[in-house]
Scaffold this motif. Structure first.
Motif, PDB file in Angstrom:
ATOM      1  N   TYR B   8       1.447  11.291  69.361  1.00 56.01           N
ATOM      2  CA  TYR B   8       2.752  10.646  69.195  1.00 56.01           C
ATOM      3  C   TYR B   8       2.584   9.207  68.739  1.00 56.01           C
ATOM      4  O   TYR B   8       3.323   8.719  67.885  1.00 56.01           O
ATOM      5  CB  TYR B   8       3.539  10.695  70.507  1.00 56.01           C
ATOM      6  N   ASN B 254       8.784   7.698  68.438  1.00 61.17           N
ATOM      7  CA  ASN B 254       7.928   8.877  68.541  1.00 61.17           C
ATOM      8  C   ASN B 254       7.446   9.131  69.952  1.00 61.17           C
ATOM      9  O   ASN B 254       7.286  10.280  70.355  1.00 61.17           O
ATOM     10  CB  ASN B 254       6.759   8.751  67.575  1.00 61.17           C
ATOM     11  N   LYS B 257      10.189  10.919  71.575  1.00 57.19           N
ATOM     12  CA  LYS B 257      10.226  12.317  71.155  1.00 57.19           C
ATOM     13  C   LYS B 257       9.301  13.169  72.022  1.00 57.19           C
ATOM     14  O   LYS B 257       9.578  14.334  72.280  1.00 57.19           O
ATOM     15  CB  LYS B 257       9.801  12.435  69.686  1.00 57.19           C
ATOM     16  N   GLY B 258       8.188  12.584  72.448  1.00 61.68           N
ATOM     17  CA  GLY B 258       7.240  13.350  73.256  1.00 61.68           C
ATOM     18  C   GLY B 258       7.297  13.017  74.724  1.00 61.68           C
ATOM     19  O   GLY B 258       6.440  13.450  75.498  1.00 61.68           O
ATOM     20  N   SER B 279      15.849   9.824  70.989  1.00 57.13           N
ATOM     21  CA  SER B 279      14.879   9.097  70.172  1.00 57.13           C
ATOM     22  C   SER B 279      15.580   8.177  69.171  1.00 57.13           C
ATOM     23  O   SER B 279      15.118   7.071  68.924  1.00 57.13           O
ATOM     24  CB  SER B 279      13.947  10.063  69.460  1.00 57.13           C
TER      25      SER B 279
END
Lengths: 370, 307
Positions: B8, B254, B257-258, B279
């Motif tokens: 990420y 990012n 996002k993870g 995000s």
């Protein structure tokens, strides 16, 4: 109250508006309900309300806010959540066991709630945002609209907002029609009622603009420092204008929900805000009449009058080139650019309907004297 | 833990580099014209579309890339001349509205040309290849983006600090009218600014769409907004600020996002929270926080209002 005399121009304007309402009511009874005219009026009324609410901020107060789509989203969702019939909830919230909210409100109460929710949120957002200056304020409000959009799609809020799925089956404009026992429509109200709602809301905004508050807002727009020196409290006035504008954007959102018959958070993008801003610009920044006119024109052009550009057209044996899906929007954008670049005043500049009538009267009088 | 976060982080740095290239266009234009060029993100998208159509029409790829960059710069030049130059003496809001109008026009134009369908971006050899670094598999473009970004930024800073046109740009951004009186050709400077900005957006579009592979008329809106936020975050008008801001935003986005997977593996949460929804929103939250705490951004200059 101020002792302003109500002159004939104001009365004539009121009569014209009233006549329009009556005309719409009559048209609705005569012309088949599937006519594009009614679609345009319904959507136009919705956009007019939102555009006027945006004009109140951008045109009259000088706060360049780009958060309108966010407040409309709040309005649309609050309306949807509170008015879906209890019986239909299991169906709508099928992934969330029927959802948390298990009651239904009357339509108009829900619309009021929609506005109040948007206004309350505007109050909260306004605390940090309204201290910012022009561009920064624009981008911060735009950011808030995006945050709201993400929040309403969050899976964990699903029991209330239905996550990223759409809300549906709530009462829409067609439910305003009065029906006979056998289900046929006796009296059509589905176009008049949205027009009336928008009319009443816009009326309230006009009254606000013409009040001392409105004058204070306009003074702030023209020169903040001078306004402050005259004893206008900037912070509280800005907050008030922001909340009121958001209230009506929320009501507009509820109307949009009714028009679309479904609500989904992902459709309330910044593109929607831009569209409304362009409507305000075309109508003339600082003119309520202009915003209303351009809303109807904008909707009529994009939904109805320019439709032919999307289909193949034949003139005799000659096929007109370029015409295919999407061409309408290209033509439309070019028209908008022309207005933005060369007719910066928009349709009305900062004039209102009574001003125009006064102008006409003045001309006639001048002619009579000679 | 590191193994979970690293992929990420890597894509964050890469996206950050792409945002940085777009953000420079915003920040330079704002520095000189005090205009938020809302159409910049759409120019970035149009660059992607040009690439798609050019590659499809059989132009060899090695020729496509320079052609796309030149055409994108040309579009930037034309937009400035047509849509912003007539409004130079108008109130600032008019130019901003014109920018929104251009954005609307570009999107509709692309919608018309493509029919609103996703266009597959051509695969550019070498930069589309897969590589494995520190156990994370990714595309070559992810690795080269930050380096390319830094090279371009250094070159740009040199240009601004050490050339005649760069000096003119600095003068114009400091004081529009005075520099005009000193004999600087304002229109030329502004056009150059737009050409540089859109050229960098063109580079960003090649990197970005090689990674995401599809282009549609709305593809430019979100990256554009985020790059703008990055520019504001770093202090609008400042190029190093825009780059730093862009990397921070790219990485933060990012990581979020993870975040579900990272937190789950770290044992903080027991099930998915759906945090990836935020995000995009986080970028804006960051913006609002920085504006509330330091309204001129990380590297911005303090401005005082004159009556």
């Amino acid at each position: 109250m101020n002792k302003k005399k109500i002159d004939s121009a104001t009365i004539i304007s009121a009569v014209i508006v009233l006549a329009l309402f009556v005309a719409v009511f009559i048209a609705e009874q005569i012309i088949p309900a599937t006519s594009m005219l009614f679609t345009v009026i319904k959507k136009g009324a919705t956009y007019a309300l939102v555009a006027v609410s945006m004009n109140l901020l951008n045109g009259f107060t000088g706060i360049f806010s780009l958060g309108q789509a966010g407040f409309m989203l709040i309005g649309a969702y609050v309306y949807g959540i509170f008015t879906i019939p209890v019986a239909a909830r299991a169906d709508v919230y099928q992934y969330y066991n029927g959802g948390l909210v298990q009651f239904t409100m009357p339509v108009f109460l829900a619309m009021l709630c929609a506005g109040l929710a948007a206004a309350f949120l505007a109050f909260l957002i306004g605390l940090p945002v309204l201290r910012l200056k022009s561009d920064y304020l624009a981008i911060a409000t735009l950011g808030f609209a995006e945050i709201i959009r993400a929040l309403f799609q969050w899976d964990k809020l699903g029991p209330v907002t239905n996550g990223s799925n759409m809300l549906r089956l709530f009462p829409n404009f067609n439910d305003f029609n009065i029906k006979n026992a056998d289900g046929t429509v006796a009296v059509y109200f589905s176009t008049l009622v949205p027009l009336l709602i928008a009319g009443v809301c816009i009326g309230v905004i006009i009254m606000l603009i013409n009040s001392t508050y409105g004058r204070a807002l306009m003074a702030m727009r023209d020169d903040e420092i001078a306004a402050e020196a005259m004893g206008i409290r900037l912070a509280s006035h800005k907050r008030l204008a922001f909340c009121i504008s958001s209230f009506f954007a929320g009501v507009g959102g509820a109307m949009l929900a009714m028009y679309q018959t479904t609500v989904q958070a992902k459709s309330f993008t910044t593109a929607m805000t831009y569209e409304i801003l362009l409507i305000v610009v075309i109508g003339g920044i600082g003119s309520v009449t202009g915003s209303c006119l351009s809303s109807f024109l904008f909707v009529a052009c994009s939904e109805w009058w320019l439709r032919f550009l999307d289909q193949k057209q034949m003139i005799g044996n000659f096929e007109v080139p370029l015409l295919r899906n999407g061409f309408r929007l290209v033509v439309f954008s070019i028209i908008i650019m022309i207005v933005v670049l060369f007719f910066r005043q928009g349709i009305m500049g900062n004039k209102e309907l009574p001003d125009l009538i006064r102008q006409l009267q003045g001309k006639n009088k001048g002619g009579a004297d000679k | 833990m590191w193994n979970t976060v690293f992929p990420y982080l890597l894509s964050g740095i890469s996206v950050g580099g792409q945002y940085a290239l777009i953000a420079i266009g915003y920040t330079m234009v704002y520095g000189i014209l005090r205009l938020i060029n809302f159409a910049h993100g759409d120019v970035f998208m149009v660059a992607g579309i040009i690439m798609v159509y050019m590659a499809a029409s059989g132009v060899p790829l090695w020729l496509c890339i320079p052609l796309v960059l030149v055409l994108t710069a040309l579009i930037g030049f034309v937009i400035e001349r047509v849509a912003y130059k007539p409004l130079r003496s108008a109130p600032r809001m008019s130019a901003m509205i014109s920018a929104i109008g251009v954005s609307y026009t570009l999107q509709n134009l692309v919608l018309y040309v493509t029919g609103g369908l996703n266009q597959i971006y051509p695969t550019i050899p070498w930069i589309s290849d897969s590589v494995t670094i520190f156990g994370a598999t990714t595309k070559m473009v992810t690795v080269i983006t930050p380096f390319l970004t830094l090279i371009l930024v250094v070159a740009l800073v040199q240009l601004i600090n050490h050339t005649k046109i760069g000096m003119a740009m600095r003068a114009v951004s400091r004081d529009f009218e005075t520099s005009q009186l000193m004999g600087i050709k304002i229109n030329q400077v502004i056009s150059t600014t737009f050409v540089i900005g859109t050229f960098l957006a063109g580079v960003a579009s090649i990197l970005y769409f090689t990674n995401y592979t599809t282009v549609i008329q709305t593809s430019g809106a979100m990256p554009g907004l985020k790059a703008f936020v990055a520019a504001v975050f770093g202090g609008i008008g400042s190029i190093p600020g825009a780059v730093v801001g862009a990397f921070i935003i790219g990485i933060a986005e990012n990581i979020i996002k993870g975040l579900d997977i990272i937190l789950f593996k770290a044992g903080v949460i027991s099930g998915p929270m759906g945090l990836a929804t935020f995000s995009d929103a986080f970028t804006f939250a960051l913006l609002i926080i920085i504006l509330a705490v330091k309204p001129t951004g990380l590297f911005g200059e303090k401005i005082t209002d004159k009556v």
